[in-house]
Design a protein around this motif. Structure first.
Motif: not given
Length: 158
Positions: A41-51
């Motif tokens: 929802t935040q377009a925080n793709i770094d978090y997505i990739a790190n998980t």
């Protein structure tokens, strides 16, 4: 205080915000999945990739995910079923969002593995995504936006 987008009705910083800011590590696959939804929802793709690890990480296109997450309006998350043991977990959910003023529903069963002291998303089975047909109605500029933001349409998706 703002409620977390993941649907728990908890304050963002007491829920997924603690995970996304790396202050805490999600202790269950469901908590990780909810934090990943919130990151989208935040377009925080770094978090997505790190998980993510394994098959999911190998086939992940971060830039395509960022573009997609930025152009849609998230409208809610429903967790249907969750289970886990000490090394593997599963979460079935529906993610609701608007794209091109049409409501969509994404249905997935996500697989998680516990490695290196934390949970990771490793794979997901998506079912046919569907567009939710709504009664044809013209949305006025001053009407509440149908995306669920509670803002006027003209200040949101309009």
């Amino acid at each position: 205080m703002k409620n977390c987008p993941c649907g728990t009705e908890k304050n963002y910083f007491d829920c997924c915000g603690a995970f996304i800011s790396n202050q805490k590590i999600p202790s269950t696959p469901e908590k990780l999945m909810r934090s990943r939804y919130t990151a989208y929802t935040q377009a925080n793709i770094d978090y997505i990739a790190n998980t993510m690890k394994s098959f999911a990480a190998e086939n992940f296109d971060a830039e395509a995910a960022r573009v997609w997450a930025k152009k849609i309006k998230w409208a809610g998350l429903d967790v249907v079923k969750t289970s886990h043991d000490s090394t593997k977990g599963m979460v079935e959910f529906f993610a609701h969002y608007y794209s091109n003023n049409k409501k969509h529903e994404l249905h997935e069963i996500s697989e998680f593995h516990f490695e290196e002291g934390r949970w990771f998303y490793v794979n997901g089975t998506q079912f046919n995504e569907r567009v939710i047909m709504q009664k044809e109605r013209k949305i006025g500029r001053n009407d509440i936006c149908p995306c669920g933001s509670h803002k006027k349409y003209k200040k949101c998706c309009g």
